[in-house]
Design an enzyme around this catalytic site. Structure first.
Site, PDB file in Angstrom:
ATOM      1  N   ASP A   1     -10.678  -8.436   1.206  1.00  0.00           N
ATOM      2  CA  ASP A   1     -11.159  -7.147   0.924  1.00  0.00           C
ATOM      3  C   ASP A   1     -12.531  -7.303   0.048  1.00  0.00           C
ATOM      4  OD1 ASP A   1      -9.907  -4.757   1.701  1.00  0.00           O
ATOM      5  OD2 ASP A   1      -8.132  -5.469   0.106  1.00  0.00           O
TER       6      ASP A   1
ATOM      7  N   LYS B   1      -3.404  -2.953  10.647  1.00  0.00           N
ATOM      8  CA  LYS B   1      -3.935  -4.157  10.166  1.00  0.00           C
ATOM      9  C   LYS B   1      -2.843  -5.153  10.872  1.00  0.00           C
ATOM     10  CE  LYS B   1      -5.876  -2.390   6.204  1.00  0.00           C
ATOM     11  NZ  LYS B   1      -6.045  -1.899   4.698  1.00  0.00           N
TER      12      LYS B   1
ATOM     13  N   GLN C   1      -2.902  -3.429  -0.466  1.00  0.00           N
ATOM     14  CA  GLN C   1      -3.259  -2.267   0.083  1.00  0.00           C
ATOM     15  C   GLN C   1      -3.062  -1.610  -1.267  1.00  0.00           C
ATOM     16  OE1 GLN C   1      -4.234  -1.258   3.126  1.00  0.00           O
ATOM     17  NE2 GLN C   1      -4.268   0.786   2.357  1.00  0.00           N
TER      18      GLN C   1
HETATM   19  N1  GUN Z   1      -6.904   1.604   0.296  1.00  0.00           N
HETATM   20  C1  GUN Z   1      -7.581   2.094   1.197  1.00  0.00           C
HETATM   21  N2  GUN Z   1      -8.786   1.512   1.610  1.00  0.00           N
HETATM   22  C2  GUN Z   1      -8.361   0.036   1.464  1.00  0.00           C
HETATM   23  C3  GUN Z   1      -8.933  -1.073   1.627  1.00  0.00           C
HETATM   24  O1  GUN Z   1     -10.114  -1.087   2.220  1.00  0.00           O
HETATM   25  N3  GUN Z   1      -8.334  -2.183   1.206  1.00  0.00           N
HETATM   26  C4  GUN Z   1      -7.195  -2.021   0.692  1.00  0.00           C
HETATM   27  N4  GUN Z   1      -6.685  -3.140   0.038  1.00  0.00           N
HETATM   28  N5  GUN Z   1      -6.797  -0.844   0.209  1.00  0.00           N
HETATM   29  C5  GUN Z   1      -7.265   0.161   0.681  1.00  0.00           C
END
Ligand code: GUN
Length: 283
Positions: free
Chosen positions: A116, A49, A93
């Site tokens: 998200d 990211k 995350q």
């Molecule tokens: N953990 C697994 N997939 C995701 C996601 O799309 N966003 C976040 N914040 N955590 C994750």
């Protein structure tokens, strides 16, 4: 003839377009990412990211914490990021360390910075058929892939397997909003094969390697594999028995190179769109 859906290519188109648009901005979109767990995969995702943000010319702030982080410290950081006009998107995350309450943290994020789309306001808007500030990245990426390949969803029988808040439930909602007839299956579902056999579109997000076998798939079905399962040899495989199912499906996503790249592209797109919304009339 089966078409292998190229998620990498579709993601590249989105990222190239965002890069061009970002060059023309006077200010940079900025994404803040919080990593508070020890999970190896999460570390890889967060690094990716950060890399994608920087590649596009965005600002990236990553906050990495060890086990000593407290709920109170995390709450304070969320408040600071909410107040900071130079931060457009906030991503926590998941999962967080076990001693932390992730739902409380998600609900403290300003919904207008919830990149998200996990905040109940954004989830609620999606469920009402309204426009959320951001749509969850993986479900958004799946719909974009289906549209890119001109796969008609209206009146189609779709089954989503897996009921997570991150993938399964929002994917079922988006498909419903696109006029598909949706079944949301999960680990307690009975007769899964009967249900998948009846589906025009199968979307699997379970984390169970090779759960979807050839005899569970109707001839000509569209198969979208969201699973990322690490084998003992380090190789990544999906929820779908790809080699066998590909002979039956009309369209199928590979793992890797299918849904995964779309998730990150949609995260970048969400960051850019939140930035634009927050800077309306300024830039
Ligand atoms: N953990 C697994 N997939 C995701 C996601 O799309 N966003 C976040 N914040 N955590 C994750």
């Amino acid at each position: 003839m089966t078409t292998i859906i190229d998620g990498k290519l579709c993601a590249k188109k989105i990222l190239d377009d965002l890069k061009q648009k970002t060059k023309k901005l006077q200010k940079k979109p900025a994404l803040a990412v919080i990593l508070a767990n020890d999970d190896a995969s999460s570390k890889v995702y967060v690094a990716s990211k950060e890399k994608h943000s920087l590649d596009l010319g965005f600002d990236s702030c990553v906050y990495r914490f060890d086990k000593s982080i407290t709920q109170g410290e995390l709450i304070k950081l969320i408040h600071e990021l909410n107040e900071n006009p130079n931060i457009n998107g906030i991503l926590v995350q998941l999962p967080l360390f076990k001693h932390l309450n992730s739902q409380e943290i998600i609900e403290l994020i300003n919904p207008k910075k919830d990149v998200d789309g996990f905040h109940p306001i954004n989830v609620g808007k999606l469920n009402c058929g309204l426009e959320p500030y951001a749509i969850c990245c993986t479900p958004k990426g799946i719909i974009k892939l289906l549209k890119e390949y001109k796969i008609n969803l209206t009146g189609k029988n779709a089954i989503v397997i897996g009921r997570s808040n991150i993938v399964g439930k929002p994917t079922a909602t988006l498909l419903t909003n696109e006029n598909a007839t949706v079944t949301l299956a999960h680990s307690k579902t009975k007769n899964l094969k009967e249900l998948t056999k009846n589906a025009d579109i199968i979307i699997s997000a379970t984390g169970v390697a090779k759960l979807i076998k050839a005899d569970m798939v109707k001839k000509g079905a569209v198969v979208i594999d969201v699973g990322i399962n690490k084998q003992a040899n380090g190789k990544l495989i999906g929820d779908v028995d790809f080699e066998k199912v590909k002979n039956i499906a009309s369209y199928i996503t590979p793992v890797p190179g299918g849904v995964g790249p779309m998730t990150i592209a949609c995260l970048m797109e969400n960051t850019y769109e939140l930035f634009l919304a927050q800077n309306k009339g300024i830039i």
